[in-house]
Write a protein that holds these residues in place. Structure first.
Motif, short mmCIF file in Angstrom:
data_model
loop_
_atom_site.label_atom_id
_atom_site.label_comp_id
_atom_site.label_asym_id
_atom_site.label_seq_id
_atom_site.Cartn_x
_atom_site.Cartn_y
_atom_site.Cartn_z
N GLN A 95 11.48 -8.03 4.15
CA GLN A 95 12.83 -7.82 3.78
C GLN A 95 13.15 -6.24 4.11
OE1 GLN A 95 15.36 -9.57 3.37
NE2 GLN A 95 14.46 -11.57 3.35
N HIS A 116 13.22 -5.30 7.50
CA HIS A 116 14.26 -5.81 8.36
C HIS A 116 15.35 -4.76 7.76
CE1 HIS A 116 17.92 -8.20 9.67
NE2 HIS A 116 18.33 -7.86 8.39
N GLY A 125 19.45 -11.13 10.05
CA GLY A 125 18.42 -11.50 9.28
C GLY A 125 17.92 -12.95 9.55
#
Length: 246
Positions: free
Chosen positions: A80, A83, A69
């Motif tokens: 997020q 990811h 990350g």
């Protein structure tokens, strides 16, 4: 920003794919996300800057992120959930280099159907053997959900994420785009057929077996018609004056 020629090409291909999402109506404001593994850097991937619309994405403003990350290159944050999803797939499948996630209306509609994708159309039957399913859960900060996502993907190349949307993968951007295009068409046809209320016609077993051979991934790389289709849609973007290679 210094980079290899292969990374720049990957950036151009992925930026083109973002613009094709706009062209084909697969966007969802600033949400959803597409990624490509950085050539020669298997632990790094490229993804859209969170907050930009897909028609603002260019080769140079894509983010480079690692599986932990950390933003390696770029000036924006990342999504997020994006990811979590892309790391789960790229880390779990070394043979996958590209992952495309859509929230299209027809894709979500089919993802909400108990029967999933039905063998109604040529498009559906071309990819039926590539498809898996994943029960809905919220991905960000949920490590078990990410593990389950990778586990459910297994050796498949397309995922219908129940009550959520679609996920297409490939060894190249061209291959992932082709997979998603065919799945999106199949979903639209299914929604139309079900809305019509007519009695459904399912092809014969012999026909299903015949077209099922297209679900076998060529070991040598994407099929020639996949690459030819990709070249055609890139020419379409160029004719329309879309600037993505900047």
């Amino acid at each position: 920003m210094s980079m290899s020629e292969s990374e720049w090409q990957a950036r151009c291909d992925l930026a083109a794919c973002y613009r094709l999402f706009v062209k084909f109506g697969w966007t969802d404001l600033i949400f959803t996300h597409l990624s490509v593994r950085v050539p020669g850097e298997p632990q790094h991937y490229l993804i859209n800057p969170y907050g930009l619309l897909f028609d603002e994405i260019t080769a140079s403003n894509l983010l480079k992120v690692d599986f932990e990350g950390n933003v390696i290159a770029g000036d924006y944050p990342f999504n997020q959930a994006g990811h979590a999803i892309h790391t789960a797939i790229l880390e779990g499948r070394p043979d996958v280099n590209v992952a495309l996630h859509s929230h299209s209306r027809a894709g979500i509609a089919v993802s909400c159907m108990e029967e999933g994708l039905l063998p109604l159309s040529q498009q559906a039957n071309e990819i039926m053997g590539l498809i898996c399913y994943h029960e809905y859960d919220y991905a960000p900060d949920n490590e078990e959900e990410c593990r389950r996502l990778a586990r459910d993907m297994g050796d498949k190349w397309l995922m219908i994420m129940n009550n959520h949307g679609l996920l297409a993968t490939g060894r190249t951007v061209a291959e992932a785009f082709y997979h998603l295009y065919i799945l999106e068409v199949a979903c639209k046809v299914q929604v139309d057929v079900m809305a019509a209320g007519a009695k459904r016609r399912i092809p014969s077993e012999a026909s299903l077996k015949s077209i099922g051979r297209f679900s076998v991934m060529p070991e040598a790389g994407p099929a020639p018609y996949v690459t030819t289709s990709w070249d055609a849609v890139l020419r379409m973007l160029e004719r329309e004056g879309v600037e993505w290679k900047v």
